[in-house]
Motif scaffolding. Structure first.
Motif, PDB file in Angstrom:
ATOM      1  N   LYS A 125      -4.892 -75.214  57.912  1.00 56.98           N
ATOM      2  CA  LYS A 125      -5.844 -75.960  58.734  1.00 56.98           C
ATOM      3  C   LYS A 125      -5.941 -75.418  60.157  1.00 56.98           C
ATOM      4  CE  LYS A 125      -2.519 -79.654  59.705  1.00 56.98           C
ATOM      5  NZ  LYS A 125      -2.206 -79.516  61.081  1.00 56.98           N
ATOM      6  N   ASP A 126      -4.921 -74.666  60.602  1.00 52.70           N
ATOM      7  CA  ASP A 126      -4.938 -74.078  61.947  1.00 52.70           C
ATOM      8  C   ASP A 126      -5.446 -72.635  61.956  1.00 52.70           C
ATOM      9  OD1 ASP A 126      -3.849 -76.410  63.099  1.00 52.70           O
ATOM     10  OD2 ASP A 126      -1.830 -75.783  62.486  1.00 52.70           O
ATOM     11  N   GLY A 127      -5.853 -72.141  60.785  1.00 50.76           N
ATOM     12  CA  GLY A 127      -6.368 -70.774  60.698  1.00 50.76           C
ATOM     13  C   GLY A 127      -5.317 -69.709  60.497  1.00 50.76           C
ATOM     14  N   ASN A 128      -4.071 -70.112  60.223  1.00 49.57           N
ATOM     15  CA  ASN A 128      -2.993 -69.147  59.988  1.00 49.57           C
ATOM     16  C   ASN A 128      -2.994 -68.703  58.528  1.00 49.57           C
ATOM     17  OD1 ASN A 128      -1.858 -69.427  62.659  1.00 49.57           O
ATOM     18  ND2 ASN A 128      -1.164 -71.446  61.984  1.00 49.57           N
ATOM     19  N   ARG A 129      -2.816 -67.420  58.305  1.00 52.25           N
ATOM     20  CA  ARG A 129      -2.756 -66.878  56.947  1.00 52.25           C
ATOM     21  C   ARG A 129      -1.474 -67.369  56.266  1.00 52.25           C
ATOM     22  NH1 ARG A 129      -5.820 -61.782  56.679  1.00 52.25           N
ATOM     23  NH2 ARG A 129      -4.284 -60.919  55.276  1.00 52.25           N
ATOM     24  N   TYR A 130      -1.587 -67.652  54.964  1.00 51.10           N
ATOM     25  CA  TYR A 130      -0.374 -67.966  54.213  1.00 51.10           C
ATOM     26  C   TYR A 130      -0.449 -67.357  52.827  1.00 51.10           C
ATOM     27  CZ  TYR A 130      -2.776 -71.866  51.851  1.00 51.10           C
ATOM     28  OH  TYR A 130      -3.638 -72.619  51.117  1.00 51.10           O
ATOM     29  N   TYR A 131       0.720 -67.119  52.276  1.00 50.94           N
ATOM     30  CA  TYR A 131       0.848 -66.397  51.013  1.00 50.94           C
ATOM     31  C   TYR A 131       1.690 -67.185  50.029  1.00 50.94           C
ATOM     32  CZ  TYR A 131      -0.724 -62.639  54.079  1.00 50.94           C
ATOM     33  OH  TYR A 131      -1.444 -61.885  54.953  1.00 50.94           O
ATOM     34  N   SER A 132       1.611 -66.805  48.777  1.00 49.87           N
ATOM     35  CA  SER A 132       2.363 -67.473  47.701  1.00 49.87           C
ATOM     36  C   SER A 132       3.665 -66.714  47.434  1.00 49.87           C
ATOM     37  CB  SER A 132       1.500 -67.547  46.447  1.00 49.87           C
ATOM     38  OG  SER A 132       0.351 -68.321  46.689  1.00 49.87           O
ATOM     39  N   PHE A 133       4.516 -66.626  48.452  1.00 53.72           N
ATOM     40  CA  PHE A 133       5.773 -65.904  48.297  1.00 53.72           C
ATOM     41  C   PHE A 133       6.732 -66.687  47.407  1.00 53.72           C
ATOM     42  CE2 PHE A 133       4.860 -64.009  52.657  1.00 53.72           C
ATOM     43  CZ  PHE A 133       4.411 -62.803  52.141  1.00 53.72           C
ATOM     44  N   LYS A 134       7.393 -65.961  46.529  1.00 52.56           N
ATOM     45  CA  LYS A 134       8.447 -66.484  45.650  1.00 52.56           C
ATOM     46  C   LYS A 134       9.573 -65.452  45.645  1.00 52.56           C
ATOM     47  CE  LYS A 134       5.804 -69.743  43.679  1.00 52.56           C
ATOM     48  NZ  LYS A 134       5.938 -71.127  43.881  1.00 52.56           N
ATOM     49  N   SER A 135      10.746 -65.920  45.283  1.00 53.62           N
ATOM     50  CA  SER A 135      11.860 -64.967  45.160  1.00 53.62           C
ATOM     51  C   SER A 135      12.663 -65.281  43.924  1.00 53.62           C
ATOM     52  CB  SER A 135      12.749 -65.000  46.404  1.00 53.62           C
ATOM     53  OG  SER A 135      13.220 -66.289  46.653  1.00 53.62           O
TER      54      SER A 135
END
Length: 135
Positions: A125-135
């Motif tokens: 919602k703030d325009g920051n990129r996010y990813y579907s990181f898993k480990s």
């Protein structure tokens, strides 16, 4: 026992989901499948030819990216699976550096529209990129 046409043992439910997603995407045309889990198509807006591997891994690692490239040759996209699937930070970094879009199903539609398809990311919602990181 491994299916020779699907050596990665990807379930039919995952493959049929990707067929529906790609067939109904407004920026995809001339969809074809090879080797059961390799999808070939053109993007309408960009006019380019794409190769996408459909996977189903909880955490798609850099080793799996390397295996995918060895088994299927050059790829523009790798779809790692559904909403609960993701990828390692190392795999994402490698793919971005090598112009491969690495996405789960929630990210794929946006990546299919992006001219720089390897660099697309969802934003919060703030325009920051996010990813579907898993480990």
């Amino acid at each position: 026992m491994s299916d020779p046409s699907n050596p990665w043992n990807i379930p039919f439910s995952r493959t049929s989901f990707l067929i529906r997603l790609l067939s109904n995407h407004e920026n995809v045309k001339n969809l074809r499948r090879e080797q059961d889990i390799l999808f070939l198509f053109e993007r309408k807006q960009q006019g380019d030819q794409m190769r996408m591997l459909g996977g189903d891994e909880y955490a798609f690692s850099l080793a799996l990216v390397m295996r995918a490239l060895q088994d299927f040759g050059p790829l523009q996209y790798i779809c790692v699976g559904g909403l609960w699937n993701g990828y390692s930070a190392q795999a994402k970094d490698y793919c971005q550096q090598n112009r491969i879009g690495l996405y789960n199903s929630s990210e794929l539609s946006g990546g299919l529209w992006a001219t720089k398809y390897w660099d697309y990311a969802k934003k919060d919602k703030d325009g920051n990129r996010y990813y579907s990181f898993k480990s």
